[in-house]
Design an enzyme around this catalytic site. Structure first.
Site, PDB file in Angstrom:
ATOM      1  N   HIS A 266       6.041 -33.266   0.553  1.00 46.59           N
ATOM      2  CA  HIS A 266       4.661 -32.759   0.479  1.00 46.59           C
ATOM      3  C   HIS A 266       4.705 -31.271   0.136  1.00 46.59           C
ATOM      4  CE1 HIS A 266       0.437 -31.987   1.479  1.00 46.59           C
ATOM      5  NE2 HIS A 266       0.288 -33.294   1.373  1.00 46.59           N
ATOM      6  N   ASP A 317       1.203 -41.408   1.886  1.00 46.17           N
ATOM      7  CA  ASP A 317       1.268 -42.620   1.051  1.00 46.17           C
ATOM      8  C   ASP A 317       2.315 -43.612   1.493  1.00 46.17           C
ATOM      9  OD1 ASP A 317       0.362 -40.455  -1.544  1.00 46.17           O
ATOM     10  OD2 ASP A 317      -0.825 -42.158  -0.847  1.00 46.17           O
TER      11      ASP A 317
HETATM   12  C1  SDX Z   1      -0.558 -36.802  -1.837  1.00 45.06           C
HETATM   13  O1  SDX Z   1      -1.701 -32.050  -1.730  1.00 45.06           O
HETATM   14  C2  SDX Z   1      -2.136 -32.958  -0.931  1.00 45.06           C
HETATM   15  O2  SDX Z   1      -2.635 -32.713   0.149  1.00 45.06           O
HETATM   16  C3  SDX Z   1      -1.963 -34.394  -1.482  1.00 45.06           C
HETATM   17  C4  SDX Z   1      -2.225 -35.490  -0.457  1.00 45.06           C
HETATM   18  C5  SDX Z   1      -3.709 -35.610  -0.111  1.00 45.06           C
HETATM   19  O3  SDX Z   1      -4.026 -36.150   0.963  1.00 45.06           O
HETATM   20  O4  SDX Z   1      -4.557 -35.288  -0.994  1.00 45.06           O
HETATM   21  O5  SDX Z   1      -1.476 -35.242   0.719  1.00 45.06           O
HETATM   22  C6  SDX Z   1      -1.829 -36.853  -1.047  1.00 45.06           C
HETATM   23  O6  SDX Z   1      -0.610 -36.624  -3.024  1.00 45.06           O
HETATM   24  C7  SDX Z   1       0.756 -36.914  -1.109  1.00 45.06           C
HETATM   25  C8  SDX Z   1       1.986 -36.800  -2.069  1.00 45.06           C
HETATM   26  C9  SDX Z   1       2.174 -38.147  -2.795  1.00 45.06           C
HETATM   27  N1  SDX Z   1       3.245 -38.022  -3.793  1.00 45.06           N
HETATM   28  C10 SDX Z   1       4.441 -38.590  -3.607  1.00 45.06           C
HETATM   29  O7  SDX Z   1       4.795 -39.186  -2.578  1.00 45.06           O
HETATM   30  C11 SDX Z   1       5.373 -38.470  -4.812  1.00 45.06           C
HETATM   31  C12 SDX Z   1       6.774 -38.075  -4.345  1.00 45.06           C
HETATM   32  N2  SDX Z   1       6.715 -36.723  -3.807  1.00 45.06           N
HETATM   33  C13 SDX Z   1       7.033 -35.641  -4.641  1.00 45.06           C
HETATM   34  O8  SDX Z   1       7.121 -35.788  -5.986  1.00 45.06           O
HETATM   35  C14 SDX Z   1       6.798 -34.262  -4.055  1.00 45.06           C
HETATM   36  O9  SDX Z   1       7.253 -34.263  -2.777  1.00 45.06           O
HETATM   37  C15 SDX Z   1       5.395 -33.720  -4.124  1.00 45.06           C
HETATM   38  C16 SDX Z   1       4.834 -33.830  -5.482  1.00 45.06           C
HETATM   39  C17 SDX Z   1       4.538 -34.433  -3.155  1.00 45.06           C
HETATM   40  C18 SDX Z   1       5.462 -32.243  -3.705  1.00 45.06           C
HETATM   41  O10 SDX Z   1       6.243 -31.658  -4.640  1.00 45.06           O
HETATM   42  P1  SDX Z   1       6.544 -30.090  -4.670  1.00 45.06           P
HETATM   43  O11 SDX Z   1       5.921 -29.370  -3.537  1.00 45.06           O
HETATM   44  O12 SDX Z   1       6.212 -29.613  -6.043  1.00 45.06           O
HETATM   45  O13 SDX Z   1       8.089 -30.072  -4.384  1.00 45.06           O
HETATM   46  P2  SDX Z   1       9.178 -30.128  -5.504  1.00 45.06           P
HETATM   47  O14 SDX Z   1       8.869 -31.208  -6.497  1.00 45.06           O
HETATM   48  O15 SDX Z   1       9.386 -28.743  -6.019  1.00 45.06           O
HETATM   49  O16 SDX Z   1      10.472 -30.590  -4.671  1.00 45.06           O
HETATM   50  C19 SDX Z   1      11.203 -29.640  -3.891  1.00 45.06           C
HETATM   51  C20 SDX Z   1      12.604 -30.243  -3.730  1.00 45.06           C
HETATM   52  C21 SDX Z   1      13.173 -30.688  -5.061  1.00 45.06           C
HETATM   53  O17 SDX Z   1      14.568 -30.617  -4.923  1.00 45.06           O
HETATM   54  P3  SDX Z   1      15.365 -29.785  -6.066  1.00 45.06           P
HETATM   55  O18 SDX Z   1      15.051 -30.514  -7.365  1.00 45.06           O
HETATM   56  O19 SDX Z   1      14.765 -28.381  -6.049  1.00 45.06           O
HETATM   57  O20 SDX Z   1      16.802 -29.879  -5.637  1.00 45.06           O
HETATM   58  O21 SDX Z   1      12.511 -31.445  -2.927  1.00 45.06           O
HETATM   59  C22 SDX Z   1      12.894 -32.573  -3.729  1.00 45.06           C
HETATM   60  C23 SDX Z   1      12.833 -32.140  -5.187  1.00 45.06           C
HETATM   61  O22 SDX Z   1      13.768 -32.857  -5.933  1.00 45.06           O
HETATM   62  N3  SDX Z   1      11.885 -33.606  -3.510  1.00 45.06           N
HETATM   63  C24 SDX Z   1      12.139 -34.918  -3.585  1.00 45.06           C
HETATM   64  C25 SDX Z   1      10.918 -35.536  -3.282  1.00 45.06           C
HETATM   65  N4  SDX Z   1       9.982 -34.608  -3.049  1.00 45.06           N
HETATM   66  C26 SDX Z   1      10.595 -33.407  -3.197  1.00 45.06           C
HETATM   67  N5  SDX Z   1      13.277 -35.589  -3.871  1.00 45.06           N
HETATM   68  C27 SDX Z   1      13.181 -36.947  -3.849  1.00 45.06           C
HETATM   69  N6  SDX Z   1      12.040 -37.613  -3.557  1.00 45.06           N
HETATM   70  C28 SDX Z   1      10.906 -36.956  -3.285  1.00 45.06           C
HETATM   71  N7  SDX Z   1       9.787 -37.617  -2.996  1.00 45.06           N
END
Ligand code: SDX
Length: 382
Positions: A266, A317
Protein backbone atom coordinates in the site's frame (compact mmCIF):
# COMPACT_ATOMS: atom_id res chain seq x y z
CA UNK A 1 10.10 25.30 -13.20
CA UNK A 2 13.33 24.48 -15.05
CA UNK A 3 15.87 21.67 -14.63
CA UNK A 4 18.55 24.36 -14.33
CA UNK A 5 17.04 25.30 -11.00
CA UNK A 6 18.85 22.83 -8.67
CA UNK A 7 16.16 23.25 -6.04
CA UNK A 8 13.53 22.17 -8.58
CA UNK A 9 14.91 18.64 -8.98
CA UNK A 10 14.51 18.06 -5.23
CA UNK A 11 10.84 19.04 -5.45
CA UNK A 12 9.69 16.20 -7.72
CA UNK A 13 7.58 13.71 -5.71
CA UNK A 14 6.78 11.03 -8.29
CA UNK A 15 3.20 9.84 -7.93
CA UNK A 16 2.65 12.69 -5.43
CA UNK A 17 4.01 10.28 -2.80
CA UNK A 18 3.81 11.84 0.65
CA UNK A 19 2.47 15.14 -0.72
CA UNK A 20 -0.34 16.73 1.29
CA UNK A 21 -2.53 18.63 -1.21
CA UNK A 22 -5.61 19.53 0.82
CA UNK A 23 -7.45 19.32 4.13
CA UNK A 24 -10.42 16.98 4.48
CA UNK A 25 -13.00 16.26 7.17
CA UNK A 26 -14.12 12.98 5.60
CA UNK A 27 -11.50 10.47 6.67
CA UNK A 28 -8.03 10.05 8.12
CA UNK A 29 -5.91 7.36 6.45
CA UNK A 30 -3.15 7.17 9.05
CA UNK A 31 -0.26 5.26 7.45
CA UNK A 32 1.98 5.29 10.51
CA UNK A 33 -0.65 4.06 12.99
CA UNK A 34 -2.40 1.91 10.34
CA UNK A 35 -5.69 3.45 11.34
CA UNK A 36 -8.70 4.52 9.28
CA UNK A 37 -11.18 7.05 10.65
CA UNK A 38 -14.47 8.10 8.97
CA UNK A 39 -15.64 11.52 10.25
CA UNK A 40 -14.15 10.81 13.71
CA UNK A 41 -15.12 7.11 14.00
CA UNK A 42 -12.31 4.51 13.86
CA UNK A 43 -13.46 1.97 11.27
CA UNK A 44 -13.71 -0.76 13.96
CA UNK A 45 -16.40 1.34 15.68
CA UNK A 46 -18.57 1.15 12.56
CA UNK A 47 -18.06 -2.17 10.80
CA UNK A 48 -20.65 -4.77 11.81
CA UNK A 49 -22.53 -2.12 13.83
CA UNK A 50 -23.50 0.65 11.37
CA UNK A 51 -25.17 -0.32 8.09
CA UNK A 52 -23.97 1.12 4.80
CA UNK A 53 -27.05 3.36 4.81
CA UNK A 54 -25.85 4.91 8.09
CA UNK A 55 -22.24 5.24 6.93
CA UNK A 56 -23.19 6.86 3.62
CA UNK A 57 -25.29 9.34 5.63
CA UNK A 58 -22.32 9.94 7.98
CA UNK A 59 -19.96 10.62 5.07
CA UNK A 60 -22.32 13.04 3.32
CA UNK A 61 -23.75 14.77 6.40
CA UNK A 62 -20.99 14.67 9.00
CA UNK A 63 -22.81 12.77 11.77
CA UNK A 64 -24.46 9.39 12.29
CA UNK A 65 -28.20 9.73 11.55
CA UNK A 66 -30.92 9.85 14.18
CA UNK A 67 -33.70 7.32 13.81
CA UNK A 68 -35.81 9.83 11.89
CA UNK A 69 -32.91 10.91 9.67
CA UNK A 70 -32.06 7.29 8.91
CA UNK A 71 -35.66 6.47 8.02
CA UNK A 72 -35.80 9.45 5.64
CA UNK A 73 -32.36 8.70 4.12
CA UNK A 74 -33.24 5.05 3.61
CA UNK A 75 -36.56 6.01 2.02
CA UNK A 76 -34.76 8.35 -0.37
CA UNK A 77 -32.29 5.63 -1.33
CA UNK A 78 -34.99 2.98 -1.78
CA UNK A 79 -37.15 5.20 -4.00
CA UNK A 80 -34.14 5.98 -6.20
CA UNK A 81 -33.00 2.40 -6.83
CA UNK A 82 -35.09 1.82 -9.97
CA UNK A 83 -33.72 2.78 -13.41
CA UNK A 84 -35.71 4.69 -16.02
CA UNK A 85 -37.06 2.69 -19.00
CA UNK A 86 -34.86 4.82 -21.31
CA UNK A 87 -31.69 3.88 -19.44
CA UNK A 88 -32.69 0.20 -19.36
CA UNK A 89 -33.32 0.30 -23.11
CA UNK A 90 -29.90 1.90 -23.68
CA UNK A 91 -28.23 -0.69 -21.43
CA UNK A 92 -29.67 -3.47 -23.60
CA UNK A 93 -27.94 -1.95 -26.65
CA UNK A 94 -24.46 -1.55 -25.16
CA UNK A 95 -21.74 -4.18 -25.67
CA UNK A 96 -21.40 -6.38 -22.57
CA UNK A 97 -17.64 -5.86 -22.41
CA UNK A 98 -15.41 -5.03 -19.46
CA UNK A 99 -17.77 -4.50 -16.49
CA UNK A 100 -15.98 -1.35 -15.28
CA UNK A 101 -15.97 0.11 -18.81
CA UNK A 102 -19.68 -0.73 -19.03
CA UNK A 103 -20.44 0.93 -15.65
CA UNK A 104 -18.36 3.99 -16.59
CA UNK A 105 -20.24 4.22 -19.92
CA UNK A 106 -23.74 3.88 -18.44
CA UNK A 107 -23.11 6.50 -15.76
CA UNK A 108 -21.71 8.77 -18.45
CA UNK A 109 -24.92 8.29 -20.47
CA UNK A 110 -26.98 9.03 -17.32
CA UNK A 111 -25.11 12.32 -17.09
CA UNK A 112 -25.85 13.04 -20.74
CA UNK A 113 -29.54 12.32 -20.15
CA UNK A 114 -29.66 14.53 -17.03
CA UNK A 115 -30.69 18.00 -18.26
CA UNK A 116 -29.59 19.51 -14.92
CA UNK A 117 -26.23 17.69 -14.77
CA UNK A 118 -24.34 21.02 -14.76
CA UNK A 119 -26.19 22.32 -11.69
CA UNK A 120 -23.43 22.45 -9.05
CA UNK A 121 -25.61 23.77 -6.22
CA UNK A 122 -25.16 21.76 -2.98
CA UNK A 123 -28.78 20.56 -3.19
CA UNK A 124 -28.40 19.36 -6.79
CA UNK A 125 -25.11 17.62 -5.94
CA UNK A 126 -26.71 15.85 -2.97
CA UNK A 127 -29.59 14.71 -5.17
CA UNK A 128 -27.14 13.16 -7.62
CA UNK A 129 -25.12 11.63 -4.82
CA UNK A 130 -28.20 9.89 -3.42
CA UNK A 131 -29.23 8.84 -6.91
CA UNK A 132 -25.94 7.15 -7.79
CA UNK A 133 -25.48 5.53 -4.38
CA UNK A 134 -28.97 4.06 -4.83
CA UNK A 135 -28.71 3.15 -8.52
CA UNK A 136 -25.20 1.69 -8.80
CA UNK A 137 -26.27 -1.70 -7.35
CA UNK A 138 -29.15 -1.80 -9.86
CA UNK A 139 -26.80 -0.94 -12.74
CA UNK A 140 -24.29 -3.66 -11.82
CA UNK A 141 -26.83 -6.41 -11.22
CA UNK A 142 -28.85 -5.54 -14.34
CA UNK A 143 -25.63 -5.62 -16.41
CA UNK A 144 -25.00 -9.16 -15.15
CA UNK A 145 -28.56 -10.33 -15.82
CA UNK A 146 -28.65 -8.78 -19.31
CA UNK A 147 -25.30 -10.27 -20.35
CA UNK A 148 -26.50 -13.71 -19.24
CA UNK A 149 -29.89 -13.17 -20.90
CA UNK A 150 -31.69 -13.47 -17.57
CA UNK A 151 -34.89 -11.54 -16.95
CA UNK A 152 -34.52 -8.20 -15.19
CA UNK A 153 -35.33 -8.14 -11.47
CA UNK A 154 -36.53 -4.87 -9.95
CA UNK A 155 -35.23 -3.70 -6.57
CA UNK A 156 -37.02 -4.91 -3.42
CA UNK A 157 -38.05 -1.86 -1.29
CA UNK A 158 -38.33 -4.07 1.80
CA UNK A 159 -34.66 -5.11 1.67
CA UNK A 160 -31.64 -3.12 2.87
CA UNK A 161 -28.94 -1.87 0.49
CA UNK A 162 -26.72 -4.99 0.70
CA UNK A 163 -29.55 -7.53 0.87
CA UNK A 164 -31.24 -5.91 -2.11
CA UNK A 165 -27.98 -6.12 -4.09
CA UNK A 166 -27.77 -9.87 -3.52
CA UNK A 167 -31.47 -10.28 -4.32
CA UNK A 168 -31.16 -8.42 -7.64
CA UNK A 169 -28.02 -10.37 -8.56
CA UNK A 170 -29.09 -13.88 -7.57
CA UNK A 171 -32.87 -13.62 -7.82
CA UNK A 172 -33.52 -14.86 -4.30
CA UNK A 173 -33.67 -13.30 -0.88
CA UNK A 174 -30.20 -13.71 0.67
CA UNK A 175 -29.32 -15.41 3.96
CA UNK A 176 -29.19 -12.50 6.47
CA UNK A 177 -25.64 -13.47 7.48
CA UNK A 178 -24.48 -13.13 3.85
CA UNK A 179 -26.22 -9.77 3.53
CA UNK A 180 -24.51 -8.64 6.75
CA UNK A 181 -21.11 -9.66 5.36
CA UNK A 182 -21.72 -7.71 2.15
CA UNK A 183 -22.88 -4.72 4.17
CA UNK A 184 -19.63 -4.85 6.15
CA UNK A 185 -17.71 -4.99 2.85
CA UNK A 186 -19.57 -1.90 1.61
CA UNK A 187 -18.83 -0.04 4.89
CA UNK A 188 -15.13 -0.95 4.81
CA UNK A 189 -14.66 0.22 1.21
CA UNK A 190 -16.90 3.30 1.37
CA UNK A 191 -14.17 5.90 1.81
CA UNK A 192 -10.38 6.14 1.87
CA UNK A 193 -9.03 9.69 1.63
CA UNK A 194 -7.19 10.91 -1.47
CA UNK A 195 -6.73 7.53 -3.17
CA UNK A 196 -6.19 7.69 -6.92
CA UNK A 197 -9.86 7.40 -7.97
CA UNK A 198 -11.08 9.91 -5.38
CA UNK A 199 -8.32 12.35 -6.37
CA UNK A 200 -9.40 11.95 -10.00
CA UNK A 201 -12.97 12.81 -9.04
CA UNK A 202 -11.85 15.90 -7.10
CA UNK A 203 -9.58 17.02 -9.95
CA UNK A 204 -12.41 16.72 -12.47
CA UNK A 205 -15.01 18.68 -10.46
CA UNK A 206 -12.42 21.26 -9.35
CA UNK A 207 -12.65 22.65 -12.91
CA UNK A 208 -16.39 23.15 -12.18
CA UNK A 209 -17.23 20.25 -14.44
CA UNK A 210 -20.25 18.16 -13.44
CA UNK A 211 -20.93 15.43 -10.86
CA UNK A 212 -21.11 12.64 -13.47
CA UNK A 213 -17.72 13.68 -14.92
CA UNK A 214 -16.28 13.34 -11.43
CA UNK A 215 -17.74 9.89 -10.95
CA UNK A 216 -16.75 8.64 -14.42
CA UNK A 217 -13.20 9.97 -13.86
CA UNK A 218 -13.13 7.98 -10.62
CA UNK A 219 -14.49 4.84 -12.31
CA UNK A 220 -11.89 5.02 -15.06
CA UNK A 221 -9.17 5.38 -12.42
CA UNK A 222 -10.45 2.61 -10.13
CA UNK A 223 -10.45 0.23 -13.13
CA UNK A 224 -6.67 -0.27 -12.99
CA UNK A 225 -5.09 -3.37 -11.36
CA UNK A 226 -2.83 -1.25 -9.18
CA UNK A 227 -6.01 0.17 -7.60
CA UNK A 228 -9.52 -1.24 -7.75
CA UNK A 229 -8.98 -4.22 -10.04
CA UNK A 230 -6.53 -5.79 -7.59
CA UNK A 231 -9.43 -7.71 -5.99
CA UNK A 232 -10.21 -9.52 -9.24
CA UNK A 233 -6.50 -10.21 -9.80
CA UNK A 234 -6.18 -11.48 -6.22
CA UNK A 235 -8.99 -14.01 -6.78
CA UNK A 236 -7.41 -15.12 -10.07
CA UNK A 237 -4.16 -15.57 -8.10
CA UNK A 238 -5.92 -17.77 -5.50
CA UNK A 239 -7.49 -19.83 -8.30
CA UNK A 240 -4.11 -20.21 -10.03
CA UNK A 241 -2.58 -21.45 -6.78
CA UNK A 242 -5.49 -23.87 -6.36
CA UNK A 243 -4.54 -25.47 -3.04
CA UNK A 244 -2.60 -24.51 0.13
CA UNK A 245 0.33 -26.79 -0.72
CA UNK A 246 0.88 -24.87 -3.97
CA UNK A 247 1.39 -21.55 -2.17
CA UNK A 248 5.15 -21.85 -1.69
CA UNK A 249 5.90 -22.78 -5.34
CA UNK A 250 3.70 -19.90 -6.46
CA UNK A 251 5.49 -17.42 -4.21
CA UNK A 252 8.91 -18.58 -5.41
CA UNK A 253 7.88 -18.33 -9.07
CA UNK A 254 6.33 -14.87 -8.58
CA UNK A 255 9.50 -13.66 -6.91
CA UNK A 256 11.78 -15.11 -9.57
CA UNK A 257 9.57 -13.61 -12.29
CA UNK A 258 9.74 -10.25 -10.45
CA UNK A 259 5.92 -10.07 -10.54
CA UNK A 260 3.58 -8.51 -8.00
CA UNK A 261 1.39 -10.22 -5.43
CA UNK A 262 -2.06 -8.74 -5.91
CA UNK A 263 -3.72 -7.57 -2.70
CA UNK A 264 -0.38 -6.81 -1.06
CA UNK A 265 1.35 -3.52 -0.36
CA UNK A 266 0.00 0.00 0.00
CA UNK A 267 1.24 3.49 -0.78
CA UNK A 268 0.19 4.87 2.61
CA UNK A 269 0.00 2.07 5.20
CA UNK A 270 3.41 1.15 6.64
CA UNK A 271 1.85 -1.90 8.25
CA UNK A 272 -1.32 -3.92 7.73
CA UNK A 273 -4.29 -2.15 6.14
CA UNK A 274 -6.73 -1.67 9.09
CA UNK A 275 -9.61 -2.93 6.94
CA UNK A 276 -7.91 -6.26 6.22
CA UNK A 277 -8.55 -7.97 9.58
CA UNK A 278 -12.28 -7.25 9.33
CA UNK A 279 -12.44 -8.61 5.78
CA UNK A 280 -10.46 -11.66 6.94
CA UNK A 281 -13.04 -12.28 9.67
CA UNK A 282 -15.96 -12.13 7.24
CA UNK A 283 -14.13 -14.23 4.66
CA UNK A 284 -13.59 -16.98 7.23
CA UNK A 285 -17.19 -16.74 8.43
CA UNK A 286 -18.57 -16.98 4.88
CA UNK A 287 -16.12 -19.73 3.90
CA UNK A 288 -17.22 -21.82 6.87
CA UNK A 289 -20.87 -21.19 6.04
CA UNK A 290 -20.23 -22.32 2.44
CA UNK A 291 -18.09 -25.30 3.51
CA UNK A 292 -15.40 -24.03 1.14
CA UNK A 293 -12.61 -22.89 3.46
CA UNK A 294 -9.86 -23.76 0.95
CA UNK A 295 -9.90 -20.21 -0.50
CA UNK A 296 -9.50 -18.76 2.99
CA UNK A 297 -6.78 -21.31 3.81
CA UNK A 298 -4.84 -20.53 0.61
CA UNK A 299 -5.18 -16.82 1.47
CA UNK A 300 -3.91 -17.28 5.01
CA UNK A 301 -0.97 -19.43 3.83
CA UNK A 302 -0.14 -16.89 1.12
CA UNK A 303 -0.36 -13.99 3.57
CA UNK A 304 2.27 -15.67 5.77
CA UNK A 305 4.50 -16.74 2.87
CA UNK A 306 4.61 -13.28 1.27
CA UNK A 307 5.34 -11.72 4.65
CA UNK A 308 8.22 -14.18 5.16
CA UNK A 309 9.57 -13.57 1.65
CA UNK A 310 9.08 -9.81 1.19
CA UNK A 311 7.82 -8.38 4.48
CA UNK A 312 4.75 -7.15 2.53
CA UNK A 313 1.44 -6.59 4.28
CA UNK A 314 -1.98 -7.41 2.85
CA UNK A 315 -4.25 -4.58 1.77
CA UNK A 316 -8.02 -4.17 1.46
CA UNK A 317 -8.22 -6.20 -1.75
CA UNK A 318 -6.69 -9.41 -0.41
CA UNK A 319 -9.47 -10.90 1.73
CA UNK A 320 -12.05 -8.94 -0.28
CA UNK A 321 -11.36 -11.50 -2.99
CA UNK A 322 -12.36 -14.64 -1.10
CA UNK A 323 -15.21 -12.82 0.68
CA UNK A 324 -16.81 -11.67 -2.58
CA UNK A 325 -16.25 -15.13 -4.05
CA UNK A 326 -18.08 -16.70 -1.09
CA UNK A 327 -20.93 -14.25 -1.69
CA UNK A 328 -21.12 -15.69 -5.22
CA UNK A 329 -20.25 -12.40 -6.86
CA UNK A 330 -18.85 -13.13 -10.36
CA UNK A 331 -15.08 -12.51 -10.25
CA UNK A 332 -15.19 -9.94 -13.05
CA UNK A 333 -17.70 -7.94 -10.99
CA UNK A 334 -15.35 -7.56 -8.01
CA UNK A 335 -14.15 -4.09 -9.09
CA UNK A 336 -17.69 -2.83 -9.75
CA UNK A 337 -18.40 -3.99 -6.16
CA UNK A 338 -15.57 -1.75 -5.00
CA UNK A 339 -17.09 1.11 -7.05
CA UNK A 340 -20.53 0.37 -5.54
CA UNK A 341 -19.13 0.89 -2.05
CA UNK A 342 -16.89 3.85 -2.91
CA UNK A 343 -19.65 5.88 -4.59
CA UNK A 344 -20.52 7.31 -1.16
CA UNK A 345 -16.91 8.41 -0.61
CA UNK A 346 -16.51 9.84 -4.09
CA UNK A 347 -19.78 11.78 -3.72
CA UNK A 348 -18.74 13.15 -0.32
CA UNK A 349 -15.39 14.28 -1.75
CA UNK A 350 -17.08 15.97 -4.72
CA UNK A 351 -19.28 17.94 -2.32
CA UNK A 352 -16.27 18.77 -0.12
CA UNK A 353 -14.16 19.90 -3.08
CA UNK A 354 -16.88 22.17 -4.45
CA UNK A 355 -17.64 23.46 -0.97
CA UNK A 356 -14.20 25.11 -0.84
CA UNK A 357 -12.92 24.82 -4.37
CA UNK A 358 -9.52 25.59 -5.91
CA UNK A 359 -8.48 24.35 -9.35
CA UNK A 360 -6.08 21.39 -8.95
CA UNK A 361 -3.03 22.04 -11.11
CA UNK A 362 0.40 20.72 -9.94
CA UNK A 363 3.71 21.58 -11.59
CA UNK A 364 6.12 19.42 -13.59
CA UNK A 365 9.88 19.75 -13.93
CA UNK A 366 10.75 20.08 -17.64
CA UNK A 367 13.83 17.96 -18.47
CA UNK A 368 13.50 17.98 -22.27
CA UNK A 369 15.73 19.82 -24.84
CA UNK A 370 15.83 23.65 -25.27
CA UNK A 371 16.76 26.33 -27.88
CA UNK A 372 16.11 24.09 -30.93
CA UNK A 373 15.75 25.87 -34.28
CA UNK A 374 13.02 25.08 -36.85
CA UNK A 375 14.21 23.18 -39.97
CA UNK A 376 11.97 23.05 -43.06
CA UNK A 377 10.72 19.54 -43.93
CA UNK A 378 13.15 19.02 -46.84
CA UNK A 379 16.08 19.79 -44.53
CA UNK A 380 15.18 17.30 -41.87
CA UNK A 381 17.05 13.98 -41.69
CA UNK A 382 15.00 10.88 -42.72
C1 SDX B 1 -6.16 0.03 -3.32
O1 SDX B 1 -4.56 4.51 -2.19
C2 SDX B 1 -5.53 3.88 -1.62
O2 SDX B 1 -5.97 4.18 -0.53
C3 SDX B 1 -6.08 2.71 -2.48
C4 SDX B 1 -7.04 1.80 -1.73
C5 SDX B 1 -8.38 2.47 -1.47
O3 SDX B 1 -9.10 2.03 -0.55
O4 SDX B 1 -8.78 3.35 -2.28
O5 SDX B 1 -6.46 1.38 -0.51
C6 SDX B 1 -7.36 0.57 -2.60
O6 SDX B 1 -5.93 0.40 -4.44
C7 SDX B 1 -5.24 -0.92 -2.59
C8 SDX B 1 -4.02 -1.35 -3.47
C9 SDX B 1 -4.48 -2.43 -4.47
N1 SDX B 1 -3.38 -2.76 -5.38
C10 SDX B 1 -2.72 -3.92 -5.29
O7 SDX B 1 -2.90 -4.77 -4.41
C11 SDX B 1 -1.70 -4.14 -6.41
C12 SDX B 1 -0.40 -4.68 -5.82
N2 SDX B 1 0.20 -3.64 -5.00
C13 SDX B 1 1.18 -2.80 -5.56
O8 SDX B 1 1.37 -2.74 -6.90
C14 SDX B 1 1.64 -1.65 -4.69
O9 SDX B 1 1.82 -2.12 -3.43
C15 SDX B 1 0.78 -0.41 -4.68
C16 SDX B 1 0.46 0.04 -6.04
C17 SDX B 1 -0.46 -0.68 -3.92
C18 SDX B 1 1.57 0.68 -3.94
O10 SDX B 1 2.67 0.87 -4.69
P1 SDX B 1 3.77 1.98 -4.36
O11 SDX B 1 3.47 2.72 -3.12
O12 SDX B 1 3.96 2.79 -5.60
O13 SDX B 1 5.02 1.08 -4.03
P2 SDX B 1 6.06 0.62 -5.10
O14 SDX B 1 5.37 0.08 -6.32
O15 SDX B 1 7.05 1.71 -5.29
O16 SDX B 1 6.76 -0.62 -4.36
C19 SDX B 1 7.76 -0.39 -3.36
C20 SDX B 1 8.57 -1.69 -3.30
C21 SDX B 1 9.00 -2.15 -4.68
O17 SDX B 1 10.17 -2.89 -4.48
P3 SDX B 1 11.45 -2.47 -5.39
O18 SDX B 1 10.99 -2.67 -6.83
O19 SDX B 1 11.71 -1.00 -5.08
O20 SDX B 1 12.53 -3.42 -4.95
O21 SDX B 1 7.72 -2.75 -2.79
C22 SDX B 1 7.55 -3.74 -3.81
C23 SDX B 1 7.95 -3.11 -5.13
O22 SDX B 1 8.45 -4.09 -5.99
N3 SDX B 1 6.12 -4.06 -3.86
C24 SDX B 1 5.64 -5.25 -4.22
C25 SDX B 1 4.25 -5.12 -4.10
N4 SDX B 1 3.94 -3.88 -3.69
C26 SDX B 1 5.12 -3.22 -3.55
N5 SDX B 1 6.26 -6.38 -4.61
C27 SDX B 1 5.44 -7.43 -4.90
N6 SDX B 1 4.09 -7.39 -4.79
C28 SDX B 1 3.47 -6.26 -4.42
N7 SDX B 1 2.14 -6.22 -4.32
Amino acid sequence: MTAQDPAAAGHVQKGLEGVVVSETQLSDVDGARCQLIYRGYEIGELVGKAAYEEVSFLLLNGHLPSRTELADWTEQLVTRRALSPDIIQLMEQLPFGNPMAYLRSVISIMGLADSCAEDLSPQALRERALDLIAKTPTLITLFDRLRHKRSMLGPRPDLGHAANFLFMLHGEEPDPEFAKALDAYFVLLAEHGFNASTFAARTAVATQSDFYSGITAALGTLKGPLHGAANTKAMEMLMEIGSPDQVEPYVQKTLSDHKRFMGFGHRVYKGEDPRAKHLKHFSHQMGAARGELQWFEISERLQDAVWQAKKLYINVDFYSASLLYYLRIPVDLFTPMFACARTAGWAAHILEQLGDNRLIRPLALYVGPRDLKFAPLDQRSA
